[in-house]
Motif scaffolding. Structure first.
Motif, PDB file in Angstrom:
ATOM      1  N   CYS A  85       0.830  -1.208   0.000  1.00  0.00           N
ATOM      2  CA  CYS A  85       0.000   0.000   0.000  1.00  0.00           C
ATOM      3  C   CYS A  85       0.864   1.257   0.000  1.00  0.00           C
ATOM      4  N   GLY A  86       2.001   1.224   0.703  1.00  0.00           N
ATOM      5  CA  GLY A  86       2.867   2.395   0.746  1.00  0.00           C
ATOM      6  C   GLY A  86       3.511   2.700  -0.589  1.00  0.00           C
ATOM      7  N   ILE A  87       3.870   1.660  -1.355  1.00  0.00           N
ATOM      8  CA  ILE A  87       4.438   1.900  -2.685  1.00  0.00           C
ATOM      9  C   ILE A  87       3.404   2.571  -3.585  1.00  0.00           C
ATOM     10  N   GLY A  88       2.184   2.060  -3.548  1.00  0.00           N
ATOM     11  CA  GLY A  88       1.137   2.684  -4.344  1.00  0.00           C
ATOM     12  C   GLY A  88       0.868   4.120  -3.930  1.00  0.00           C
ATOM     13  N   LEU A  89       0.829   4.364  -2.610  1.00  0.00           N
ATOM     14  CA  LEU A  89       0.592   5.728  -2.130  1.00  0.00           C
ATOM     15  C   LEU A  89       1.760   6.640  -2.482  1.00  0.00           C
ATOM     16  N   LEU A 153      -0.857   0.801   9.068  1.00  0.00           N
ATOM     17  CA  LEU A 153      -1.229   2.127   8.565  1.00  0.00           C
ATOM     18  C   LEU A 153      -0.137   3.183   8.747  1.00  0.00           C
ATOM     19  N   PRO A 154       0.405   3.400   9.951  1.00  0.00           N
ATOM     20  CA  PRO A 154       1.454   4.424  10.065  1.00  0.00           C
ATOM     21  C   PRO A 154       2.715   4.080   9.290  1.00  0.00           C
ATOM     22  N   VAL A 155       3.049   2.787   9.209  1.00  0.00           N
ATOM     23  CA  VAL A 155       4.225   2.389   8.439  1.00  0.00           C
ATOM     24  C   VAL A 155       3.980   2.616   6.948  1.00  0.00           C
ATOM     25  N   MET A 156       2.738   2.437   6.510  1.00  0.00           N
ATOM     26  CA  MET A 156       2.403   2.692   5.121  1.00  0.00           C
ATOM     27  C   MET A 156       2.683   4.144   4.752  1.00  0.00           C
ATOM     28  N   GLY A 157       2.336   5.070   5.646  1.00  0.00           N
ATOM     29  CA  GLY A 157       2.636   6.476   5.388  1.00  0.00           C
ATOM     30  C   GLY A 157       4.121   6.744   5.290  1.00  0.00           C
ATOM     31  N   SER A 158       4.904   6.099   6.134  1.00  0.00           N
ATOM     32  CA  SER A 158       6.361   6.300   6.095  1.00  0.00           C
ATOM     33  C   SER A 158       6.972   5.693   4.835  1.00  0.00           C
ATOM     34  N   ILE A 159       6.503   4.526   4.431  1.00  0.00           N
ATOM     35  CA  ILE A 159       7.020   3.915   3.208  1.00  0.00           C
ATOM     36  C   ILE A 159       6.629   4.748   1.993  1.00  0.00           C
ATOM     37  N   TYR A 209      10.690  -1.720   9.711  1.00  0.00           N
ATOM     38  CA  TYR A 209      10.245  -3.045  10.130  1.00  0.00           C
ATOM     39  C   TYR A 209      10.653  -3.314  11.584  1.00  0.00           C
ATOM     40  N   ALA A 210      11.857  -2.909  11.943  1.00  0.00           N
ATOM     41  CA  ALA A 210      12.298  -3.094  13.330  1.00  0.00           C
ATOM     42  C   ALA A 210      11.405  -2.303  14.288  1.00  0.00           C
ATOM     43  N   LEU A 211      11.090  -1.061  13.917  1.00  0.00           N
ATOM     44  CA  LEU A 211      10.224  -0.249  14.767  1.00  0.00           C
ATOM     45  C   LEU A 211       8.820  -0.850  14.852  1.00  0.00           C
ATOM     46  N   LEU A 212       8.331  -1.380  13.741  1.00  0.00           N
ATOM     47  CA  LEU A 212       7.018  -2.018  13.744  1.00  0.00           C
ATOM     48  C   LEU A 212       6.994  -3.227  14.668  1.00  0.00           C
ATOM     49  N   THR A 213       8.032  -4.048  14.617  1.00  0.00           N
ATOM     50  CA  THR A 213       8.086  -5.233  15.479  1.00  0.00           C
ATOM     51  C   THR A 213       8.098  -4.833  16.951  1.00  0.00           C
ATOM     52  N   LEU A 214       8.834  -3.774  17.272  1.00  0.00           N
ATOM     53  CA  LEU A 214       8.890  -3.314  18.658  1.00  0.00           C
ATOM     54  C   LEU A 214       7.574  -2.713  19.131  1.00  0.00           C
TER      55      LEU A 214
END
Length: 276
Positions: A85-89, A153-159, A209-214
């Motif tokens: 989703c982030g690549i598309g956005l 969702l928040p990671v999608m915005g960052s990507i 990804y590391a931040l998401l896992t944490l």
């Protein structure tokens, strides 16, 4: 005076040796702290009927590890969803159509600048507990799936911002050369621009990804049976003994550290490699 490649490589080698030394000491300190926490818990429960902290932890270890596996499953699924989703956005942010470009930028900045815990609450309460299928059957949506969507969702915005920045970092001469060869904009992106963006995007992608896992332990707020929630349930089942808090939570810290820290080292190595 400009740096020669030989001098630059020597500096990187020195930094790598120092980093390895610090990394080893950090892991040793963490293991020592865990050992001291077990010793402290055993001293507090000395002479009492309940088993020691180490024995209690070993009894509940499979239960805690089962929850940790769910943490990893949520992080992987959320990262896959956020990546696509982030690549598309991100590609929408560089669109030539201003409505598409403006709306995608708004969504990107909204997701990037919203607290994760707020997004988690919104998604957990907005998504239904079950879906009614056309035949009348009901399909339940587990809480961990809803939490996975919330973390994505928040990671999608960052990507999305990573993709936009990577595309913008490519020299404009490559766009002009592709246009001179009669490439369409889509062909230029697919065949020339995006392949070069992969190397630039991998290190920040791994950091996210590391931040998401944490961040996945936040799902324990909604009774998702991940590592933190299972550890709390184990301590309650063991009699809610105060001396178990530090060893159990420090063990959770060691679990996440053992999984995340190699990713951080790999990310650092890739950054040096691609910088060369």
């Amino acid at each position: 005076m400009t740096r020669t490649p030989y001098r630059l490589n020597r500096e990187w080698l020195g930094e790598a040796r120092l980093s390895s030394f610090v990394d080893g000491r950090l892991g040793l300190c963490l293991a020592l702290a865990f050992g001291l926490s077990l010793a402290s818990a055993s001293a507090q429960s000395a002479g009492a009927a309940p088993p020691s902290a180490l024995e209690t932890l070993l009894v509940w270890l499979p239960f805690i590890l089962k929850g940790f596996v769910l943490n990893l499953v949520m992080s992987v699924f959320a990262m896959v969803l956020a990546t696509f989703c982030g690549i598309g956005l991100g590609l929408m942010q560089i669109s030539l159509l201003w409505p598409v470009r403006t709306s995608s930028r708004f969504v990107t900045h909204l997701l990037r600048n919203s607290p994760w815990i707020v997004i988690l609450f919104i998604v957990m309460y907005m998504l239904p507990a079950e879906i009614r299928m056309p035949g009348g059957a009901k399909v339940a949506i587990p809480d961990w799936i809803k939490a996975t969507v919330a973390f994505a969702l928040p990671v999608m915005g960052s990507i999305s911002e990573i993709v936009r920045g990577a595309v913008r970092s490519i020299p404009t001469g490559q766009w002009e050369s592709a246009e001179g060869l009669a490439f369409t904009r889509g062909q230029t992106l697919r065949l020339i621009i995006l392949p070069q963006c992969v190397r630039r995007a991998i290190p920040p992608w791994m950091n996210w990804y590391a931040l998401l896992t944490l961040s996945t332990p936040m799902a324990s707020i909604f009774s998702v049976h991940e590592a933190v929630s299972n550890a709390q349930a184990a301590m309650e089942a063991a009699g809610a003994r105060p001396e178990l808090l530090f060893p159990f939570y420090l063990f959770l810290l060691c679990l996440f550290f053992a999984y995340i820290y190699p990713i951080a080292l790999w990310t650092r190595r890739l950054e040096r490699k691609y910088a060369a």
